[in-house]
Design a protein around this motif. Structure first.
Motif, PDB file in Angstrom:
ATOM      1  N   ARG A   1       0.843  -1.194   0.000  1.00 34.81           N
ATOM      2  CA  ARG A   1       0.000   0.000   0.000  1.00 34.81           C
ATOM      3  C   ARG A   1       0.877   1.243   0.000  1.00 34.81           C
ATOM      4  O   ARG A   1       1.965   1.244   0.578  1.00 34.81           O
ATOM      5  N   GLU A   2       0.389   2.297  -0.637  1.00 40.08           N
ATOM      6  CA  GLU A   2       1.168   3.540  -0.681  1.00 40.08           C
ATOM      7  C   GLU A   2       1.274   4.141   0.713  1.00 40.08           C
ATOM      8  O   GLU A   2       0.298   4.247   1.434  1.00 40.08           O
ATOM      9  N   ARG A   3       2.479   4.541   1.053  1.00 45.00           N
ATOM     10  CA  ARG A   3       2.687   5.078   2.401  1.00 45.00           C
ATOM     11  C   ARG A   3       2.283   6.540   2.498  1.00 45.00           C
ATOM     12  O   ARG A   3       1.912   7.016   3.567  1.00 45.00           O
ATOM     13  N   CYS A   4       2.392   7.260   1.386  1.00 42.90           N
ATOM     14  CA  CYS A   4       2.172   8.718   1.421  1.00 42.90           C
ATOM     15  C   CYS A   4       0.735   9.029   1.830  1.00 42.90           C
ATOM     16  O   CYS A   4      -0.215   8.438   1.339  1.00 42.90           O
ATOM     17  N   THR A   5       0.595   9.986   2.750  1.00 42.23           N
ATOM     18  CA  THR A   5      -0.727  10.373   3.197  1.00 42.23           C
ATOM     19  C   THR A   5      -1.050  11.822   2.843  1.00 42.23           C
ATOM     20  O   THR A   5      -1.986  12.406   3.355  1.00 42.23           O
ATOM     21  N   ALA A   6      -0.228  12.393   1.959  1.00 40.92           N
ATOM     22  CA  ALA A   6      -0.448  13.759   1.471  1.00 40.92           C
ATOM     23  C   ALA A   6      -0.542  14.774   2.601  1.00 40.92           C
ATOM     24  O   ALA A   6      -1.423  15.622   2.614  1.00 40.92           O
ATOM     25  N   CYS A   7       0.365  14.676   3.565  1.00 38.18           N
ATOM     26  CA  CYS A   7       0.327  15.619   4.674  1.00 38.18           C
ATOM     27  C   CYS A   7       0.900  16.972   4.276  1.00 38.18           C
ATOM     28  O   CYS A   7       0.649  17.965   4.932  1.00 38.18           O
ATOM     29  N   GLY A   8       1.696  16.988   3.209  1.00 41.45           N
ATOM     30  CA  GLY A   8       2.187  18.265   2.709  1.00 41.45           C
ATOM     31  C   GLY A   8       3.431  18.778   3.399  1.00 41.45           C
ATOM     32  O   GLY A   8       3.867  19.889   3.149  1.00 41.45           O
ATOM     33  N   LEU A   9       4.035  17.956   4.276  1.00 40.09           N
ATOM     34  CA  LEU A   9       5.229  18.438   4.968  1.00 40.09           C
ATOM     35  C   LEU A   9       6.438  18.506   4.032  1.00 40.09           C
ATOM     36  O   LEU A   9       7.298  19.357   4.186  1.00 40.09           O
ATOM     37  N   CYS A  10       6.497  17.590   3.042  1.00 37.79           N
ATOM     38  CA  CYS A  10       7.611  17.638   2.089  1.00 37.79           C
ATOM     39  C   CYS A  10       7.526  18.911   1.272  1.00 37.79           C
ATOM     40  O   CYS A  10       8.531  19.575   1.015  1.00 37.79           O
ATOM     41  N   ALA A  11       6.304  19.271   0.883  1.00 42.01           N
ATOM     42  CA  ALA A  11       6.134  20.451   0.043  1.00 42.01           C
ATOM     43  C   ALA A  11       6.469  21.723   0.810  1.00 42.01           C
ATOM     44  O   ALA A  11       7.032  22.657   0.255  1.00 42.01           O
ATOM     45  N   VAL A  12       6.144  21.734   2.100  1.00 41.10           N
ATOM     46  CA  VAL A  12       6.429  22.941   2.864  1.00 41.10           C
ATOM     47  C   VAL A  12       7.914  22.998   3.238  1.00 41.10           C
ATOM     48  O   VAL A  12       8.472  24.072   3.427  1.00 41.10           O
ATOM     49  N   ALA A  13       8.562  21.837   3.281  1.00 36.61           N
ATOM     50  CA  ALA A  13       9.996  21.812   3.578  1.00 36.61           C
ATOM     51  C   ALA A  13      10.815  22.136   2.336  1.00 36.61           C
ATOM     52  O   ALA A  13      11.963  22.551   2.454  1.00 36.61           O
ATOM     53  N   CYS A  14      10.243  21.929   1.167  1.00 34.53           N
ATOM     54  CA  CYS A  14      11.005  22.051  -0.085  1.00 34.53           C
ATOM     55  C   CYS A  14      11.442  23.498  -0.328  1.00 34.53           C
ATOM     56  O   CYS A  14      10.593  24.380  -0.470  1.00 34.53           O
ATOM     57  N   PRO A  15      12.742  23.755  -0.361  1.00 39.23           N
ATOM     58  CA  PRO A  15      13.179  25.131  -0.574  1.00 39.23           C
ATOM     59  C   PRO A  15      12.997  25.591  -2.015  1.00 39.23           C
ATOM     60  O   PRO A  15      12.984  26.778  -2.295  1.00 39.23           O
TER      61      PRO A  15
ATOM     62  N   GLU B   1      10.369  24.669  -3.872  1.00 38.75           N
ATOM     63  CA  GLU B   1       8.940  24.583  -4.173  1.00 38.75           C
ATOM     64  C   GLU B   1       8.683  23.714  -5.394  1.00 38.75           C
ATOM     65  O   GLU B   1       8.009  24.100  -6.336  1.00 38.75           O
ATOM     66  N   ALA B   2       9.263  22.520  -5.377  1.00 40.79           N
ATOM     67  CA  ALA B   2       9.153  21.627  -6.521  1.00 40.79           C
ATOM     68  C   ALA B   2       8.007  20.642  -6.368  1.00 40.79           C
ATOM     69  O   ALA B   2       7.639  19.988  -7.318  1.00 40.79           O
ATOM     70  N   ILE B   3       7.458  20.532  -5.154  1.00 35.56           N
ATOM     71  CA  ILE B   3       6.472  19.477  -4.886  1.00 35.56           C
ATOM     72  C   ILE B   3       5.068  20.067  -4.777  1.00 35.56           C
ATOM     73  O   ILE B   3       4.857  21.065  -4.093  1.00 35.56           O
TER      74      ILE B   3
ATOM     75  N   ALA C   1      -3.856  11.957  -4.314  1.00 35.45           N
ATOM     76  CA  ALA C   1      -4.431  11.607  -5.612  1.00 35.45           C
ATOM     77  C   ALA C   1      -3.500  12.082  -6.720  1.00 35.45           C
ATOM     78  O   ALA C   1      -3.310  11.418  -7.733  1.00 35.45           O
ATOM     79  N   VAL C   2      -2.924  13.254  -6.522  1.00 35.09           N
ATOM     80  CA  VAL C   2      -1.930  13.794  -7.451  1.00 35.09           C
ATOM     81  C   VAL C   2      -0.699  14.125  -6.629  1.00 35.09           C
ATOM     82  O   VAL C   2      -0.808  14.701  -5.553  1.00 35.09           O
ATOM     83  N   TYR C   3       0.458  13.694  -7.106  1.00 39.14           N
ATOM     84  CA  TYR C   3       1.694  14.038  -6.414  1.00 39.14           C
ATOM     85  C   TYR C   3       2.731  14.326  -7.486  1.00 39.14           C
ATOM     86  O   TYR C   3       3.048  13.445  -8.283  1.00 39.14           O
ATOM     87  N   GLU C   4       3.184  15.537  -7.562  1.00 36.23           N
ATOM     88  CA  GLU C   4       4.094  15.899  -8.651  1.00 36.23           C
ATOM     89  C   GLU C   4       5.363  16.537  -8.115  1.00 36.23           C
ATOM     90  O   GLU C   4       5.322  17.384  -7.224  1.00 36.23           O
ATOM     91  N   ILE C   5       6.485  16.097  -8.669  1.00 37.11           N
ATOM     92  CA  ILE C   5       7.764  16.738  -8.361  1.00 37.11           C
ATOM     93  C   ILE C   5       8.339  17.263  -9.668  1.00 37.11           C
ATOM     94  O   ILE C   5       8.478  16.518 -10.636  1.00 37.11           O
TER      95      ILE C   5
ATOM     96  N   CYS D   1      12.843  16.871   1.765  1.00 42.38           N
ATOM     97  CA  CYS D   1      11.535  16.206   1.722  1.00 42.38           C
ATOM     98  C   CYS D   1      11.617  14.871   2.442  1.00 42.38           C
ATOM     99  O   CYS D   1      10.733  14.491   3.208  1.00 42.38           O
ATOM    100  N   GLU D   2      12.706  14.168   2.180  1.00 47.51           N
ATOM    101  CA  GLU D   2      12.940  12.872   2.807  1.00 47.51           C
ATOM    102  C   GLU D   2      13.023  13.024   4.327  1.00 47.51           C
ATOM    103  O   GLU D   2      12.490  12.225   5.086  1.00 47.51           O
ATOM    104  N   GLU D   3      13.672  14.109   4.742  1.00 49.97           N
ATOM    105  CA  GLU D   3      13.834  14.337   6.162  1.00 49.97           C
ATOM    106  C   GLU D   3      12.523  14.740   6.825  1.00 49.97           C
ATOM    107  O   GLU D   3      12.261  14.398   7.969  1.00 49.97           O
ATOM    108  N   ALA D   4      11.680  15.483   6.078  1.00 50.32           N
ATOM    109  CA  ALA D   4      10.431  15.979   6.657  1.00 50.32           C
ATOM    110  C   ALA D   4       9.372  14.893   6.748  1.00 50.32           C
ATOM    111  O   ALA D   4       8.473  14.989   7.567  1.00 50.32           O
ATOM    112  N   CYS D   5       9.469  13.869   5.916  1.00 51.22           N
ATOM    113  CA  CYS D   5       8.378  12.903   5.779  1.00 51.22           C
ATOM    114  C   CYS D   5       8.131  12.140   7.075  1.00 51.22           C
ATOM    115  O   CYS D   5       9.015  11.469   7.599  1.00 51.22           O
ATOM    116  N   PRO D   6       6.924  12.240   7.660  1.00 49.28           N
ATOM    117  CA  PRO D   6       6.638  11.526   8.894  1.00 49.28           C
ATOM    118  C   PRO D   6       6.238  10.075   8.657  1.00 49.28           C
ATOM    119  O   PRO D   6       6.115   9.310   9.589  1.00 49.28           O
TER     120      PRO D   6
END
Lengths: 316, 179
Positions: B71-85, B87-89, B111-115, B126-131
């Motif tokens: 199962r996909e682990r990502c829960t779309a919490c948005g922490l990677c996107a807010v950590a991204c300096p 703004e690629a995510i 549903a949509v996840y784009e880098i 992003c890797e570091e922020a991911c809970p």
């Protein structure tokens, strides 16, 4: 009038003021955190114990210190009282314990929860809590309940602050719900569903300090920190019409009441404003809301919000 | 004035001698230098037949991990996107419906996840922020594309295929040792 010294700051307040409200006059670090006390709800407070403070001198007449920590939200000040909040290691230690207790049954689902980013429990745990838990048993679990078309109840996240109960009691007429069962089994009763016809029921979302009561119209739409809060008002015959629009571009994702610096709503808004007016053209936008620079809500927003945007949104 | 370098040479316009004018000794000297390099250890490798070893924590193209049950682990919490300096995510979250429990681990999923690989600076925040330990950087280098739109990686390129799982255990164990 009573003179009270909190963390070395002296303020003069009317008799009968609670220590918490006196500390709020001082402001800043001196203010004890509160999870259940809500200034605009009568009778709230005294349940969560996060606002515990040490009274090192009872009053001018009786200068003995109080033997135990007291809940500042429900203890009135006395003339000459001396209170320690941040300066007392006992208070900080007790607060750590309180946070641990509050988190015992709270699930670790902040990545999913819509409240994340504006959650008081999150802030409290970040500031006062430990990052680890000693609790080894199964946390209590509930099915989530849809209370009407607009509100969702996640009982798993509830910390039983009773704020929503007081809101339903004091803002709506004919309350038919409350907290049922006792102790570990206590839960907000599903009879709350019956209070939902009322025009002000949406305010239970705003008063909830955690993500137990959330806006179904905003569920998983975005995260709080991606939306931009804008002060706005409209002519409403039911409420004051003053609200905050949480916008992405020109789209209104969510409408909430205005919270003050202590996260409390002073002027409640009606359900029409909150749930039905989701167009920018429904509102007169006053300008961006001031958000604490250290809040995650202002993260990744590199530009100062410019008031010049206002006329653009006012086109209707 | 203080000299900026010790290797400066005085340029002179003097007449060259006969030996200098026939150039042969200089040419032979130059060829000697070239010949010497035939027998020296080479600085390059014959890519792609030979590849240099990557660091266990090399930061290349991202992968969105699945859990043990696929199962996909990502829960779309948005922490990677807010950590991204950079703004690629970007992402759009959706609620998991009944019957999709075998696809997504949490009740909310992306549903949509784009880098945007052109914006990404491969900093690994992003890797570091991911809970949820969902996003990892791999040792894969971004492949060449012919247009800019193809560099915006969606879930089709990011989520690891069920039959070709990406091994990130080395990065994880390295992390644990660091902590």
């Amino acid at each position: 009038m009573a003179k009270v010294t909190i963390d070395g700051h002296t303020v003069e307040v009317p008799d009968g003021t609670t220590i918490l409200n006196a500390a709020r006059l001082v402001g800043g670090e001196t203010v004890p955190p509160a999870m259940c006390y809500y200034s605009s709800l009568k009778g709230s407070g005294g349940k969560c114990r996060t606002c515990l403070v040490e009274v090192s001198k009872g009053s001018e007449k009786d200068p003995r210190p109080m033997p135990k920590l007291v809940a500042s939200c429900s203890t009135p000040v006395m003339d000459g009282m001396e209170v320690k909040n941040k300066t007392s290691p006992r208070v900080l230690d007790a607060r750590k314990g309180v946070v641990e207790f509050l988190l015992i049954n709270h699930p670790l689902d902040c990545p999913i929860c819509d409240q994340a980013g504006e959650c008081h429990l999150q802030d409290l745990a970040f500031e006062h809590g430990k990052s680890a838990t000693r609790y080894e048993f199964k946390r209590r679990e509930f099915e989530k309940i849809d209370i009407g078309p607009y509100i969702q109840l996640h009982m798993t996240r509830c910390i039983l602050c009773y704020r929503c109960v007081y809101t339903a009691d004091q803002l709506t007429n004919g309350r038919v719900h409350g907290v049922m069962k006792r102790g570990d089994a206590a839960e907000i009763s599903t009879f709350i569903e019956k209070a939902i016809d009322n025009d002000f029921s949406g305010n239970v979302i705003d008063v909830c300090p955690v993500g137990a009561l959330t806006d179904r119209t905003f569920r998983f739409k975005s995260r709080v920190w991606y939306t931009k809060p804008m002060d706005a008002h409209r002519d409403c015959d039911k409420c004051c019409g003053k609200a905050v629009l949480w916008m992405v571009g020109n789209e209104v994702y969510r409408v909430t009441a205005r919270k003050d610096q202590f996260g409390e709503v002073k002027e409640f808004i009606c359900n029409t404003c909150r749930f039905d007016k989701k167009e920018a053209s429904d509102w007169t936008i006053e300008g961006p809301r001031m958000i604490d620079r250290h809040s995650v809500i202002s993260a990744n927003k590199y530009f100062e919000p410019e008031p010049e945007h206002t006329p653009l949104l006012n086109k209707a | 004035m203080e000299r900026l370098t010790t290797r400066a040479k005085q340029v002179s316009n003097k007449e060259m001698t006969l030996m200098e004018r026939i150039y042969l000794p200089a040419i032979l000297h130059g060829m000697g230098v070239t010949l010497k390099h035939f027998f020296m250890k080479k600085a390059s490798v014959r890519y792609p037949e030979v590849q240099r070893p990557f660091s266990p924590v090399y930061r290349g193209v991202h992968v969105l991990k699945r859990d043990e049950e696929g199962r996909e682990r990502c829960t779309a919490c948005g922490l990677c996107a807010v950590a991204c300096p950079a703004e690629a995510i970007t992402m759009v979250a959706e609620e998991r419906k009944k019957g999709e429990e075998h696809l997504y681990r949490e009740e909310k999923y992306a549903a949509v996840y784009e880098i945007n690989q052109l914006r990404c600076i491969f900093c690994g925040l992003c890797e570091e922020a991911c809970p949820k330990e969902a996003i990892f950087l791999t040792d894969k280098i971004t492949p060449v594309e012919e247009d800019r739109a193809s560099f915006i990686y969606g879930k089709d390129k990011l989520v690891e295929p069920l039959d070709k799982r990406v091994d990130v255990s080395k990065r994880q164990s390295w992390r644990l040792n660091q902590a």
